[in-house]
Structure formats: structure tokens, C-alpha cells
Enzyme design. Sequence first.
Site, PDB file in Angstrom:
ATOM      1  N   HIS A 156      14.767  31.597   2.821  1.00 26.55           N
ATOM      2  CA  HIS A 156      14.640  30.137   2.979  1.00 26.55           C
ATOM      3  C   HIS A 156      16.023  29.477   3.050  1.00 26.55           C
ATOM      4  O   HIS A 156      16.162  28.311   2.688  1.00 26.55           O
ATOM      5  CB  HIS A 156      13.827  29.494   1.843  1.00 26.55           C
ATOM      6  N   SER A 277      38.104  20.842  20.563  1.00 25.74           N
ATOM      7  CA  SER A 277      37.479  19.587  20.987  1.00 25.74           C
ATOM      8  C   SER A 277      38.531  18.765  21.724  1.00 25.74           C
ATOM      9  O   SER A 277      39.711  18.811  21.389  1.00 25.74           O
ATOM     10  CB  SER A 277      36.994  18.837  19.756  1.00 25.74           C
ATOM     11  N   LYS A 283      39.240  20.502  15.298  1.00 21.58           N
ATOM     12  CA  LYS A 283      38.044  21.308  15.551  1.00 21.58           C
ATOM     13  C   LYS A 283      38.333  22.696  16.117  1.00 21.58           C
ATOM     14  O   LYS A 283      39.219  22.879  16.945  1.00 21.58           O
ATOM     15  CB  LYS A 283      37.113  20.574  16.548  1.00 21.58           C
ATOM     16  N   GLU A 290      27.100  29.606  20.226  1.00 20.78           N
ATOM     17  CA  GLU A 290      26.137  28.553  20.583  1.00 20.78           C
ATOM     18  C   GLU A 290      25.560  28.790  21.973  1.00 20.78           C
ATOM     19  O   GLU A 290      24.358  28.608  22.206  1.00 20.78           O
ATOM     20  CB  GLU A 290      26.819  27.178  20.533  1.00 20.78           C
TER      21      GLU A 290
END
Length: 457
Positions: A156, A277, A283, A290
Site C-alpha cells: 500500500h 527544466s 530540476k 516517465e
Amino acid sequence: MAQLWKGRFKKELAKETNDFNSSIKFDSRMYAQDIQGSIAHATMLGAAGIIDQSESNKIVQCLSEIYNDIKNGSLNIDMEAEDIHTFIEGELTARLGQTGKRLHTARSRNDQVALDIRLVLKNEIDEITDKIKELIRVICNKADENKETIMPGYTHLQRAQPITFGHHLMAYAAMLCRDLDRLKDVKRRMNVCPLGSGALAGTTYPLDRNMVAELLGFDDISANSLDGVSDRDFCIELAAALSLIMVHLSRFSEEIIMWCSWEFKFVELDDAFSTGSSIMPQKKNPDIAELVRGKSGRVFGDLTTLLTVMKGIALAYNKDMQEDKEAVFDAVDTVKMCLNAFTPMIDTMTVIKENMRNAAAKGFINATDCADYLVSKGLPFRDAYKATGELVAICIDKGLTLETLPIEEYKAICDLFDKEVYTAINLEKCVNDRLVAGGPSAGSVEKQIEKAMSIIK
Ligand code: ARG
């Protein structure tokens, strides 16, 4: 480029029709296999005396020349052609005249295309198999370096029990080993030669189908001519196997993405496999992971396309089936691209062991072991579970962990506790006592690595 089927038509094909009907843009990638199949067919036609041996020889020779010319760039595939089969046969006839026209004896584009896709996909399966083996090898190496790297195991997404990073990684190796097995299975069923099925009803010529199958490296010939030309199960099975590979890569990616976040910071990706970024200078983004996660959707879509194309088709060949190639090739190309980027990303990623260890120390992941300690002192598990739960509540209240909670607090909850409890809840001990096969102890992970390495050998 002229069509092969002009005889009964009085008008030229409309440009729009040709653009819509043509498959050359996506089947030209099968040129090598189309020629390979034609060489086997022509060889057999000669050997069986269906065409003259000398003509068979000329066709085979000329097809090899066409293959070399396309390969070295001296012959361009005409993108106005209807399909790759038309183009190659047209080129053969342009070079050999009448003799070239004999190649298509006892053959249809329907059994020809069914053959070509099988030949292409057999190669693709081999390539993908090698890439998956490489990923398994990289995972095994990382797992070996981290068989003592304690981290929290989760259910979980809540810290649950202590494991090692090596153990966690080997879960992915186990998935990928199943993927290898599935690909092997798909290839076995795909490895059946449809040539000789003709358009749908076989042929009156005395073909030697087994000879063709053998020349092309197939295990068998297809059992029924209608099924031979209209079976695309192997495309669907492959897309299904590829979909599962993407499920595995996508789950792995999801974890990489979480582990890269400041909230976890369990791993750091190499600069060569991360992006920045354009506005936020701080970043460093896990774009590759992804994208792999995102691209899984394409492959599932390809599977759905294939299932939908096939579900309502009356026997035998129908043009709907031309839609098979773009879908199955996209699935193949996507998986290959993902593996090309994913494997070196894993290989070069840095594991931040202290952060894993710190996270493991904070989540009461040794609570089960604390309860097991009381069980070893004779308490029934349910009572031990309740006592440990109360201890956890006290720790949370006081901002402590089971490791830092004083022994008096333990004794106040249950008088079976003594100082040995601190040894029992030591995370290294908790992991290394889990000697069970498939478990997280270093020895067990070593065996998992050995097994995976023997599978990819
Ligand atoms: N381009 C076609 C395909 O990919 C080749 C088979 C054509 N057969 C036919 N009867 N029109 O399916």
C-alpha cells in the site's frame, strides 16, 4: 508503378485510392524477408520441376542482386508501389523479363504476406530477447552490489517489512524471466510456414511445402490453407507478450520516479539519463522513466488494434488485415526503444544506501519481528501482535522508534521482554533471518541471481 492485377480493369487507379490502399510505407521494412521467401519459393519451384531449373536459378540470382542493391542504397524502393511484394516482383520482371513473371507461380500475396510477417517478427523476437537478457544482466549486477542494502519493503506504499534493494531488484528480474519464456512460446507457435496456402485454397501445382519450410528455418507447415493465410494469432500473441513487458517496465519506471524524488531520494540517475527544466534551474527530471511509463499505453493500444481488426473477419484474407503491420511493428519498435534507454539508465544509476537505511529505520518495519520475539518467548501470535501494536503507539506518541524505546516501556507492556529484544529487532538480523527460498537474506538473493543468470546464459 503498375499494379499486378490490371487485367480486368479498364481505368487507372485513382491517386486517392492508391494512397489509401498502399502499404508500401510500412511494409517496405520487410523487403529482406520478402526476397528471402521468394528465393525459397523459386528454389522449390525449380527443384519440383514446376519451372525450369535454369529459370529458377536466374530468379534466385536476380533476387539476391535486388537485395544487395536495396541494401547498399543503389535501388530505392518506390513509395508509389502498392506494396513491397509488388515492388520486388516488378523489379525482378524489369530485370529478367518473361522469366521474372514465373516467380509468382503457385503463390498469392496472401500467403506471401503471411510468410513475410512471420519472418520479420521471428527476427524481432530474437532482438528483443537479447535486449531483455541484457537488462536482466544489469539488474543482477546491481542486485549483487546491493544484497546487503537495507530498505523498507512496502505494501500500500506504506513501509511494511525490511528487505534489501537487491531483493527488490530481483523481483523485476523474475518478471523479465517470465517475459523471455513468453517470447519463446510466441515464437514457437509462430514458427509455421504458410507458403503453399495460395490465395486461400492451396494450389494444383505439386509444391514441396516442407522443402520451403526447411529452407526458411520453420519447424512445420501450416495445417489448413484458409487458416494459413488468415491467421494473425501470432501478431496478437506477440503484442500481448510485449504489453506485459511494458507493464513490467512501467511499474519499474514508476518506482524509479518515486525513488528519484526528494521525498525518497533512494537513487540518483546519471546526468546522461535525466533532463532539466527550461525554467526551474534546480530540476533534474526522470524523463526516461516517465516516457517508458507513458509509452506502455501505445503498446496496449496496438494489442487492442489487432484484436479489434481480427475479431469480425470472415475467412479467409480480407484487406482489414493489412492493418496488422503498423500495429505490431509499432509495438515491437516501442519496446525496443524503451529497452535501449531503460537498460543503461538502470546500469548507471547511483544507489543512495544511507537514505534507504534511514527510511528503513523510521517506519516500524521491524514490528512483525518484535511480535515474533514475544512468540519465541511462548506468547500466542495474536497477543504478541497486540502488545507490539501498543508499543508502536507509544513510540509514535513519544517520537521514538522501537530501537530507541527504553526497555522499561517494553516491560510495562509485557513482562516477557528483556534486552535481547534489541537484537531481535535489528534490521540486518531481521533481513538475514529470512533465509526462506525467494526471501531477502543475502544468501537467498544470491541464489535468485544465480538462477536468473543461468536463464539468460
Ligand atoms: N499489402 C497487403 C497486406 O499487407 C498484401 C496482401 C494483399 N492481398 C490482397 N489480396 N490484396 O495485407
